[in-house]
Design a protein around this motif. Structure first.
Motif, PDB file in Angstrom:
ATOM      1  N   LEU A  85      46.785  46.798  70.189  1.00  0.00           N
ATOM      2  CA  LEU A  85      46.447  45.637  69.363  1.00  0.00           C
ATOM      3  C   LEU A  85      46.192  44.360  70.156  1.00  0.00           C
ATOM      4  O   LEU A  85      45.352  43.542  69.761  1.00  0.00           O
ATOM      5  CB  LEU A  85      47.556  45.399  68.323  1.00  0.00           C
ATOM      6  N   PRO A 143      44.611  37.032  69.321  1.00  0.00           N
ATOM      7  CA  PRO A 143      44.804  35.892  70.224  1.00  0.00           C
ATOM      8  C   PRO A 143      46.181  35.970  70.895  1.00  0.00           C
ATOM      9  O   PRO A 143      47.089  36.634  70.379  1.00  0.00           O
ATOM     10  CB  PRO A 143      44.719  34.671  69.294  1.00  0.00           C
ATOM     11  N   THR A 178      47.856  32.835  63.275  1.00  0.00           N
ATOM     12  CA  THR A 178      47.650  34.118  62.596  1.00  0.00           C
ATOM     13  C   THR A 178      48.820  34.395  61.646  1.00  0.00           C
ATOM     14  O   THR A 178      48.623  34.792  60.492  1.00  0.00           O
ATOM     15  CB  THR A 178      47.531  35.258  63.633  1.00  0.00           C
ATOM     16  N   GLN A 184      48.872  34.805  57.609  1.00  0.00           N
ATOM     17  CA  GLN A 184      49.347  36.060  57.008  1.00  0.00           C
ATOM     18  C   GLN A 184      50.460  35.796  55.991  1.00  0.00           C
ATOM     19  O   GLN A 184      50.532  36.477  54.956  1.00  0.00           O
ATOM     20  CB  GLN A 184      49.829  37.019  58.106  1.00  0.00           C
ATOM     21  N   LEU A 209      49.896  37.250  52.334  1.00  0.00           N
ATOM     22  CA  LEU A 209      50.801  38.234  51.717  1.00  0.00           C
ATOM     23  C   LEU A 209      51.540  37.649  50.515  1.00  0.00           C
ATOM     24  O   LEU A 209      51.856  38.377  49.566  1.00  0.00           O
ATOM     25  CB  LEU A 209      51.772  38.804  52.761  1.00  0.00           C
ATOM     26  N   TYR A 257      46.721  31.392  50.160  1.00  0.00           N
ATOM     27  CA  TYR A 257      45.625  31.697  51.093  1.00  0.00           C
ATOM     28  C   TYR A 257      44.301  31.151  50.548  1.00  0.00           C
ATOM     29  O   TYR A 257      43.581  30.434  51.243  1.00  0.00           O
ATOM     30  CB  TYR A 257      45.535  33.210  51.358  1.00  0.00           C
ATOM     31  N   MET A 270      38.781  40.131  52.933  1.00  0.00           N
ATOM     32  CA  MET A 270      39.479  40.598  54.139  1.00  0.00           C
ATOM     33  C   MET A 270      38.644  41.526  55.002  1.00  0.00           C
ATOM     34  O   MET A 270      38.678  41.434  56.217  1.00  0.00           O
ATOM     35  CB  MET A 270      40.811  41.257  53.772  1.00  0.00           C
ATOM     36  N   ARG A 319      36.244  39.388  56.962  1.00  0.00           N
ATOM     37  CA  ARG A 319      36.903  38.572  57.992  1.00  0.00           C
ATOM     38  C   ARG A 319      37.344  39.417  59.186  1.00  0.00           C
ATOM     39  O   ARG A 319      37.616  38.874  60.253  1.00  0.00           O
ATOM     40  CB  ARG A 319      38.114  37.833  57.404  1.00  0.00           C
ATOM     41  N   HIS A 320      37.460  40.737  58.979  1.00  0.00           N
ATOM     42  CA  HIS A 320      37.849  41.619  60.086  1.00  0.00           C
ATOM     43  C   HIS A 320      36.648  42.199  60.839  1.00  0.00           C
ATOM     44  O   HIS A 320      36.833  42.842  61.866  1.00  0.00           O
ATOM     45  CB  HIS A 320      38.751  42.751  59.584  1.00  0.00           C
ATOM     46  N   ILE A 343      37.989  47.554  64.584  1.00  0.00           N
ATOM     47  CA  ILE A 343      39.180  48.142  63.969  1.00  0.00           C
ATOM     48  C   ILE A 343      38.953  49.637  63.802  1.00  0.00           C
ATOM     49  O   ILE A 343      38.125  50.078  63.000  1.00  0.00           O
ATOM     50  CB  ILE A 343      39.521  47.441  62.652  1.00  0.00           C
ATOM     51  N   ARG A 394      43.877  51.753  65.787  1.00  0.00           N
ATOM     52  CA  ARG A 394      44.408  50.391  65.596  1.00  0.00           C
ATOM     53  C   ARG A 394      45.039  50.230  64.219  1.00  0.00           C
ATOM     54  O   ARG A 394      46.049  49.527  64.077  1.00  0.00           O
ATOM     55  CB  ARG A 394      43.305  49.356  65.831  1.00  0.00           C
ATOM     56  N   TRP A 427      48.816  49.052  63.657  1.00  0.00           N
ATOM     57  CA  TRP A 427      49.141  47.925  62.750  1.00  0.00           C
ATOM     58  C   TRP A 427      50.218  48.354  61.759  1.00  0.00           C
ATOM     59  O   TRP A 427      51.222  47.661  61.559  1.00  0.00           O
ATOM     60  CB  TRP A 427      47.858  47.497  62.035  1.00  0.00           C
ATOM     61  N   ALA A 485      44.726  48.727  54.938  1.00  0.00           N
ATOM     62  CA  ALA A 485      44.454  48.962  56.361  1.00  0.00           C
ATOM     63  C   ALA A 485      43.297  49.953  56.526  1.00  0.00           C
ATOM     64  O   ALA A 485      42.404  49.750  57.364  1.00  0.00           O
ATOM     65  CB  ALA A 485      45.717  49.471  57.059  1.00  0.00           C
ATOM     66  N   MET A 510      40.008  48.342  56.176  1.00  0.00           N
ATOM     67  CA  MET A 510      39.625  47.438  57.274  1.00  0.00           C
ATOM     68  C   MET A 510      38.938  48.173  58.426  1.00  0.00           C
ATOM     69  O   MET A 510      38.329  47.542  59.280  1.00  0.00           O
ATOM     70  CB  MET A 510      40.848  46.727  57.864  1.00  0.00           C
TER      71      MET A 510
END
Ligand code: HEM
Length: 127
Positions: A32, A37, A43, A47, A51, A61, A70, A73-74, A79, A83, A87, A116, A119
């Protein structure tokens, strides 16, 4: 109406501890770290907002960042299934660390598995 949301049942304090424990692991996970960053403060802040909203709490959010989108944004990050598994592994360990257990944990985690999977945007076998 008077229904407790998952956010109410988990509680803000536990949710924040969960996110902090999660990014502590993300920041050390070899699968990961290449895409995250170095400083995960911002981050983690986002999150916590996401959440909170995902679990039926206030729409923190969206109020600050607009529609979650989402998957979009990923897209800047590769991914892979590996990964996504990493995660989710960090999340299970963080849930263990903060003592989140029982049906609320199981339902939250099952939802995260679906999100997940959604993503994943890169087929590692095609590379
Ligand atoms: C942001 C990776 C799954 C929620 C990010 C970022 C990365 C990432 C690299 C950017 C971090 C930054 O620049 O601050 C991954 C990977 C996943 C995954 C590898 C594995 C499947 C998820 C899931 C959720 C989620 C399942 C929600 C349940 C978020 C949020 C942000 C974020 C809220 C911040 C978005 C923003 O910048 O506004 N993720 N993510 N991610 N991720 Fe994920």
């Amino acid at each position: 109406e008077n229904m407790l949301t998952p956010f109410d049942m988990i509680g803000e304090e536990t949710l924040h501890r969960l996110v902090d424990a999660f990014y502590h692991r993300v920041g050390q996970h070899p699968d990961l770290t290449p895409i995250f960053p170095n400083d995960l403060t911002e981050t983690a802040r986002k999150q916590k907002q996401f959440l909170t909203q995902y679990l039926g709490g206030p729409t923190l959010y969206t109020n600050e960042h607009g529609h979650p989108m989402m998957r979009a944004r990923h897209l800047p990050f590769e991914i892979t299934e590996t990964r996504a598994k990493a995660w989710l592994g960090c999340m299970r360990e963080a849930m263990d660390e903060v003592g989140l257990s029982g049906p609320i944990r199981d339902e939250f985690y099952a939802r995260l598995v679906l999100t997940a999977q959604h993503m994943i945007n890169t087929d590692e076998n095609a590379k």
